[in-house]
Motif scaffolding. Structure first.
Motif, PDB file in Angstrom:
ATOM      1  N   GLN A  73       0.801  -1.358   0.117  1.00 42.18           N
ATOM      2  CA  GLN A  73       0.067   0.143   0.117  1.00 42.18           C
ATOM      3  C   GLN A  73       1.039   1.278  -0.047  1.00 42.18           C
ATOM      4  O   GLN A  73       2.035   1.176   0.050  1.00 42.18           O
ATOM      5  CB  GLN A  73      -1.054  -0.186   1.237  1.00 42.18           C
ATOM      6  CG  GLN A  73      -2.006  -1.140   1.221  1.00 42.18           C
ATOM      7  CD  GLN A  73      -2.872  -0.870   2.399  1.00 42.18           C
ATOM      8  OE1 GLN A  73      -3.301  -0.172   2.805  1.00 42.18           O
ATOM      9  NE2 GLN A  73      -3.379  -2.337   2.901  1.00 42.18           N
ATOM     10  N   GLY A  74       0.354   2.392  -0.176  1.00 43.39           N
ATOM     11  CA  GLY A  74       0.846   3.656   0.127  1.00 43.39           C
ATOM     12  C   GLY A  74       1.412   4.057  -1.407  1.00 43.39           C
ATOM     13  O   GLY A  74       2.013   5.273  -1.754  1.00 43.39           O
ATOM     14  N   VAL A 223       6.071  -3.318   7.592  1.00 43.52           N
ATOM     15  CA  VAL A 223       4.896  -3.574   6.209  1.00 43.52           C
ATOM     16  C   VAL A 223       5.608  -3.076   5.103  1.00 43.52           C
ATOM     17  O   VAL A 223       4.954  -3.213   4.270  1.00 43.52           O
ATOM     18  CB  VAL A 223       3.637  -3.078   6.672  1.00 43.52           C
ATOM     19  CG1 VAL A 223       2.979  -3.649   7.700  1.00 43.52           C
ATOM     20  CG2 VAL A 223       3.540  -1.550   6.790  1.00 43.52           C
ATOM     21  N   PHE A 224       6.642  -2.162   5.223  1.00 46.49           N
ATOM     22  CA  PHE A 224       7.413  -2.101   3.822  1.00 46.49           C
ATOM     23  C   PHE A 224       8.973  -2.753   3.782  1.00 46.49           C
ATOM     24  O   PHE A 224       9.612  -2.351   2.931  1.00 46.49           O
ATOM     25  CB  PHE A 224       7.411  -0.286   3.952  1.00 46.49           C
ATOM     26  CG  PHE A 224       6.190   0.192   3.627  1.00 46.49           C
ATOM     27  CD1 PHE A 224       5.384   0.268   2.504  1.00 46.49           C
ATOM     28  CD2 PHE A 224       5.212   0.715   4.967  1.00 46.49           C
ATOM     29  CE1 PHE A 224       4.263   0.620   2.357  1.00 46.49           C
ATOM     30  CE2 PHE A 224       4.143   1.524   4.671  1.00 46.49           C
ATOM     31  CZ  PHE A 224       3.475   1.209   3.381  1.00 46.49           C
ATOM     32  N   ASN A 237       0.041  -6.924   7.174  1.00 48.88           N
ATOM     33  CA  ASN A 237      -1.057  -6.262   7.542  1.00 48.88           C
ATOM     34  C   ASN A 237      -2.145  -6.625   6.826  1.00 48.88           C
ATOM     35  O   ASN A 237      -1.927  -7.419   5.728  1.00 48.88           O
ATOM     36  CB  ASN A 237      -0.781  -4.615   7.466  1.00 48.88           C
ATOM     37  CG  ASN A 237      -0.388  -4.267   6.016  1.00 48.88           C
ATOM     38  OD1 ASN A 237       0.399  -5.051   5.495  1.00 48.88           O
ATOM     39  ND2 ASN A 237      -1.168  -3.283   5.621  1.00 48.88           N
ATOM     40  N   PRO A 239      -4.318  -6.908   3.876  1.00 51.55           N
ATOM     41  CA  PRO A 239      -4.104  -6.309   2.437  1.00 51.55           C
ATOM     42  C   PRO A 239      -5.529  -5.592   2.199  1.00 51.55           C
ATOM     43  O   PRO A 239      -6.642  -5.857   2.874  1.00 51.55           O
ATOM     44  CB  PRO A 239      -3.894  -7.548   1.689  1.00 51.55           C
ATOM     45  CG  PRO A 239      -4.664  -8.742   2.544  1.00 51.55           C
ATOM     46  CD  PRO A 239      -4.334  -8.451   4.004  1.00 51.55           C
ATOM     47  N   ALA A 240      -5.469  -4.830   1.207  1.00 51.72           N
ATOM     48  CA  ALA A 240      -6.710  -4.352   0.519  1.00 51.72           C
ATOM     49  C   ALA A 240      -7.367  -5.152  -0.013  1.00 51.72           C
ATOM     50  O   ALA A 240      -7.228  -5.145  -1.453  1.00 51.72           O
ATOM     51  CB  ALA A 240      -6.240  -2.983  -0.299  1.00 51.72           C
ATOM     52  N   THR A 241      -8.399  -6.075   0.413  1.00 49.82           N
ATOM     53  CA  THR A 241      -8.584  -7.332  -0.228  1.00 49.82           C
ATOM     54  C   THR A 241      -9.445  -6.970  -1.407  1.00 49.82           C
ATOM     55  O   THR A 241      -9.265  -7.668  -2.546  1.00 49.82           O
ATOM     56  CB  THR A 241      -9.534  -8.224   0.551  1.00 49.82           C
ATOM     57  OG1 THR A 241     -10.310  -7.165   1.384  1.00 49.82           O
ATOM     58  CG2 THR A 241      -8.512  -8.699   1.786  1.00 49.82           C
TER      59      THR A 241
ATOM     60  N   GLN B  73      -2.758   4.874   4.082  1.00 55.15           N
ATOM     61  CA  GLN B  73      -2.709   3.312   3.731  1.00 55.15           C
ATOM     62  C   GLN B  73      -1.661   2.526   4.496  1.00 55.15           C
ATOM     63  O   GLN B  73      -0.946   3.205   5.226  1.00 55.15           O
ATOM     64  CB  GLN B  73      -2.199   3.244   2.059  1.00 55.15           C
ATOM     65  CG  GLN B  73      -3.126   3.837   1.112  1.00 55.15           C
ATOM     66  CD  GLN B  73      -2.880   3.734  -0.408  1.00 55.15           C
ATOM     67  OE1 GLN B  73      -2.282   2.566  -0.477  1.00 55.15           O
ATOM     68  NE2 GLN B  73      -3.303   4.581  -0.987  1.00 55.15           N
ATOM     69  N   GLY B  74      -1.763   1.466   4.473  1.00 54.41           N
ATOM     70  CA  GLY B  74      -0.619   0.535   5.057  1.00 54.41           C
ATOM     71  C   GLY B  74      -1.209  -0.033   6.336  1.00 54.41           C
ATOM     72  O   GLY B  74      -0.652  -0.878   7.245  1.00 54.41           O
ATOM     73  N   GLY B  75      -2.582   0.032   6.759  1.00 51.57           N
ATOM     74  CA  GLY B  75      -2.937  -0.363   7.797  1.00 51.57           C
ATOM     75  C   GLY B  75      -2.748   0.262   9.142  1.00 51.57           C
ATOM     76  O   GLY B  75      -1.764   1.064   9.262  1.00 51.57           O
ATOM     77  N   THR B  77      -1.187  -1.389  11.294  1.00 50.85           N
ATOM     78  CA  THR B  77       0.028  -1.876  11.417  1.00 50.85           C
ATOM     79  C   THR B  77       1.093  -1.137  11.043  1.00 50.85           C
ATOM     80  O   THR B  77       2.239  -0.989  11.727  1.00 50.85           O
ATOM     81  CB  THR B  77       0.012  -3.124  10.677  1.00 50.85           C
ATOM     82  OG1 THR B  77      -0.858  -4.249  11.197  1.00 50.85           O
ATOM     83  CG2 THR B  77       1.336  -4.016  10.980  1.00 50.85           C
ATOM     84  N   ALA B  78       1.134  -0.318   9.860  1.00 48.24           N
ATOM     85  CA  ALA B  78       1.941   0.896   9.451  1.00 48.24           C
ATOM     86  C   ALA B  78       1.924   1.601  10.655  1.00 48.24           C
ATOM     87  O   ALA B  78       3.375   2.156  11.053  1.00 48.24           O
ATOM     88  CB  ALA B  78       1.571   1.390   8.184  1.00 48.24           C
ATOM     89  N   GLN B 195     -11.586  -1.643   8.256  1.00 48.12           N
ATOM     90  CA  GLN B 195     -12.051  -2.898   7.883  1.00 48.12           C
ATOM     91  C   GLN B 195     -12.914  -3.526   8.895  1.00 48.12           C
ATOM     92  O   GLN B 195     -13.282  -4.773   8.938  1.00 48.12           O
ATOM     93  CB  GLN B 195     -11.051  -3.795   7.325  1.00 48.12           C
ATOM     94  CG  GLN B 195      -9.993  -4.621   8.325  1.00 48.12           C
ATOM     95  CD  GLN B 195      -8.659  -3.378   8.153  1.00 48.12           C
ATOM     96  OE1 GLN B 195      -8.693  -2.296   7.940  1.00 48.12           O
ATOM     97  NE2 GLN B 195      -7.691  -4.118   8.992  1.00 48.12           N
ATOM     98  N   ALA B 201     -11.031  -2.980   3.708  1.00 51.56           N
ATOM     99  CA  ALA B 201      -9.571  -2.920   4.373  1.00 51.56           C
ATOM    100  C   ALA B 201      -8.840  -2.085   3.100  1.00 51.56           C
ATOM    101  O   ALA B 201      -9.390  -1.892   2.063  1.00 51.56           O
ATOM    102  CB  ALA B 201      -8.872  -4.102   4.294  1.00 51.56           C
ATOM    103  N   GLY B 202      -7.860  -1.153   3.471  1.00 53.25           N
ATOM    104  CA  GLY B 202      -7.436  -0.110   2.645  1.00 53.25           C
ATOM    105  C   GLY B 202      -7.283   1.126   2.695  1.00 53.25           C
ATOM    106  O   GLY B 202      -6.502   2.020   2.398  1.00 53.25           O
TER     107      GLY B 202
END
Lengths: 359, 359
Positions: A73-74, A223-224, A237, A239-241, B73-75, B77-78, B195, B201-202
Motif C-alpha cells: 500500500q502507499g 509492512v514496507f 497487515n 491487505p486491501a482485499t 494506507q498501510g493499515g 500496522t503501519a 475494515q 480494508a485499505g
C-alpha cells in the motif's frame, strides 16, 4: 446507464466486463453469501482469490522463480522512499535518469536517503526526448539505477529496456506495466501503482529479484520491508482485499484478450492512429520526439489555446471525458491504457476532426 | 442470492444497504458514466465524495477543529511504526499498556524506534482483565501514552477512556471506532483501520491534535508524514479512492441509523443478549472479566473442545459464518460490529441453544 469514454490518466477506466462482474458478485461471491470485501483475508475464499492473482501475474509477465512479488500500500509514491531504504544496503548512492515529472519526484524523495546521481536528464528538451544512452553517466558504486518507463504527464515512454550492465535496474512502470512485452530478468526491481493498467488505486505491485531482498534499513517499518511482506504473502497487515480482487479480475480479463502480446498490438494500433491524426492536423500538436512517444498517454496542444475550454466542454458533451492535460503542462491529454477500446480512440479522432473543421 | 450472517473479525460484514448502493452505482456514479474507481482523485466528482466523507466523519465523532484527519494506507500496522516516528519529537520513550495481541504488536514495533515502557499489563490474567488504573506506571518523560481500546482477539474492551493527565493519549480504535460515544478532545491521536466498523480494508483513519503534527522524524517518507498528508488532504499519493467512497457510504448509513448514540445502544443490546446466552449455558463460556468484555468481539469456548468442529460446520450450514476463534486463543468468536443486525445475534443465540440441547 450510459458509459462515457474515459481518458483519465489515473485512476482510469477499467474494462467494462470487469465492472460488470464485480457488480454481479458485489453481495454474494460465488454462493458464499458474502461480498469479497467482507471476507477474512485468512479465509479459504480469499486465499483462492489471492493465489489466482499471484499466478496470473506471474504467467502474464513471465516472472522467473527467482523474482518475488509483494502487493503493498502507499502507492508508487511510498516506494520512492522505500526503494532506497530497501536497496541501498550500506551504499550511499543511487543513479537516476530524469525524464519528466515522475522521475523528478522519485529523485527528490530518494535524495532524502542517499546521494542521487542524475545520470542523464531531458530537462533541456522540456522532457520531450529520452537522453541518449551513450551519454549516461553511471557511477559503478551506486546501489541501483532507476528510471521511469513511461512519464504519464509528459507522454514520454522508453521504447526499450535500457542496458546498465550488472547494476540492479529499477523501473517505475506505474503507467505502462501490462501494456507491452518486456523481459523481467533484465530488472532488479519493478514497481507500479495499480490505478492505470491494473485496477483501482490502493495496491502497488513490487516485483523484486531474490538477491535484493532482505537488506532493509533498520528504520523501515515491517509492512514496507520487502522480505517481511514477501515471507507473509503480503499479508503482514490486512491487505486491501477488494482492490486485490479487482486487480485479479483485470488480470483474468487480460488473459482473455490474449495476454500481453495481443494487448500490446492493440495498444500500438490505438496509439499510431491517434498520433497520426494529431500529426496530420493543423490544429493539434504533440511536442514529443517520435522515437519516444508514449503509447499510453498522448498529450496534445491546440494551436490556439483560447479554444481549450470549448474543446473540453464539447468533448464532454460527446461522451469523451477527462481529456484535460495536467496543470503543469496544460493542453489536452488522452490516456489510452489497456482498458480503452479502439472504438474510444476512433470516437476521439472523429471528434477532433469535426472540431477542427468547425473552428 | 442468499446472504449469510457473517461474524468475521475483519475484514467484516458491511451494511447490506451500502453494498446495494455500491452495486447500483458500480458502472455509473450519478450519471457521470464512470465508476467511482475510474475517476481522477483530482476531479470534481471525487472531490465531492472526499469532502462529504471528511464532513460526515467530523460530524459523527464531533471532532473539534483543532484536530485534523488523515486517511492513510498501510493499515493500523503501519501506524505501529509511524506513530513513534511522527510523535517522539526528540524524546526517546513512550508508554504502552499491554492488554492483548494487538497492543503487543504495537509495543513490539514501537520498540524499534524508542524505549517502550510497559506501564501495565494484563498478561498474568491471560488478557482477560484491564489492569487497574491506579497501578499504571507512567513516566512523565514519555512522548505519549498508547492503548488499544478494543482487543479483537481477546475480546477485551476499555469501558471508558483512561485518564493520563497532560500526556498525549494515543488509541488504536481499529475495532471499536464508531461503535460508541467518546470525547475526541481527551486524545492526542486516534487511529483505526477501516475494515471492522468503517468499510473495506485499505484505508486507515488518523485523527490527530494540531500540536502533535509537524514533528516527523527525518526518515519518514512524505506519504506517512502526518503534516504533509494533512496539508494535501491525504492526496500526496493517489488515495485508495474506491475504499474512500465505501467508507463514505458507511458513514452516511450510520447517520441514517441515528448516529453514534443510536448505534451504541444497539451494540449494547446485541452484546448483552449474547453474553447472557453464553453465561446462562452450561456448554459455552467466555473467560473475560465482566467489567471489560468487548461489545464488538465475543469469544467463547465450548466445555468440550472436541465439539468445536461440529459446531462450526453446523453453524455454517445454518447461515452463520466465520465463527472460528483466532488460532492463538482457539474456540469461537462472534464479531458483532455495527453492521451486524440484531437478527444475526438472535439467530446465533438460537443456534447455540439448539446445539446445546442436542449435544
Amino acid at each position: 446507464m450510459s458509459r462515457i469514454y474515459n481518458f483519465s490518466a489515473g485512476p482510469s477506466a477499467l474494462p467494462e466486463a470487469v465492472l460488470l462482474q464485480a457488480q454481479q458478485e458485489m453481495l454474494d461471491w460465488r454462493g458464499t453469501g458474502m461480498s469479497v470485501m467482507e471476507m477474512s483475508h485468512r479465509g479459504k475464499h480469499f486465499m483462492t482469490i489471492a493465489e489466482t492473482l499471484y499466478q496470473d501475474l506471474r504467467e502474464l509477465l513471465a516472472i522467473p522463480d527467482h523474482y518475488k512479488i509483494a502487493l503493498l500500500q502507499g502507492g508508487a509514491t511510498a516506494q520512492f522512499s522505500f526503494i532506497p531504504l530497501n536497496l541501498l544496503n550500506g551504499k550511499n548512492k543511487a543513479c537516476y535518469v530524469n525524464t519528466g515529472a515522475w522521475s523528478g519526484k522519485a529523485i527528490k524523495d530518494a535524495s532524502r536517503y542517499c546521494q542521487v546521481q542524475v545520470s542523464a536528464s531531458s530537462e533541456d528538451s522540456r522532457f520531450t526526448t529520452i537522453p541518449e544512452r551513450e551519454r549516461w553517466d553511471i557511477d559503478p558504486d551506486a546501489a541501483y539505477f532507476h528510471y521511469t518507463s513511461n512519464e504519464t504527464i509528459h507522454g514520454v515512454e522508453f521504447p526499450e529496456t535500457p542496458e546498465v550492465g550488472d547494476m540492479p535496474l529499477v523501473a517505475d512502470m506505474s503507467s505502462n506495466i501490462l501494456s507491452r512485452q518486456f523481459d523481467v530478468s533484465r530488472f532488479g526491481l519493478i514497481y507500479a501503482g495499480a490505478q492505470k493498467n491494473m485496477g483501482p488505486a490502493g495496491v502497488t505491485v513490487v516485483i523484486v529479484r531474490d538477491d535484493l531482498i532482505g537488506h532493509a534499513d533498520s528504520s523501515v517499518p515491517p509492512v514496507f520491508d520487502y522480505q517481511q511482506q514477501i515471507n507473509n504473502d503480503s499479508m503482514l497487515n490486512t491487505p486491501a482485499t477488494y482492490n486485490w480482487y479487482l486487480l485479479g479480475l483485470v488480470l483474468q480479463w487480460l488473459k482473455q484478450q490474449g495476454g500481453i502480446a495481443a494487448i500490446e498490438q492493440r495498444n500500438i494500433d490505438k496509439a499510431e492512429k491517434l498520433y497520426r491524426a494529431v500529426d496530420q492536423s493543423a490544429l493539434y500538436r504533440n511536442p514529443v520526439d517520435k522515437s519516444c512517444r508514449s503509447r499510453m498517454n498522448v498529450p496534445f496542444v491546440l494551436a490556439d489555446s483560447a479554444l481549450d475550454k470549448e474543446f473540453l466542454a464539447l468533448a464532454e458533451k460527446n461522451g469523451l471525458g477527462a481529456l484535460k492535460g495536467h496543470r503543469s503542462v496544460g493542453g489536452m491529454r488522452a490516456s489510452i491504457y489497456n482498458a480503452m477500446p479502439e472504438s474510444g480512440v476512433d470516437a476521439l479522432i472523429e471528434f477532433m476532426a469535426e472540431f477542427e473543421r468547425t473552428h
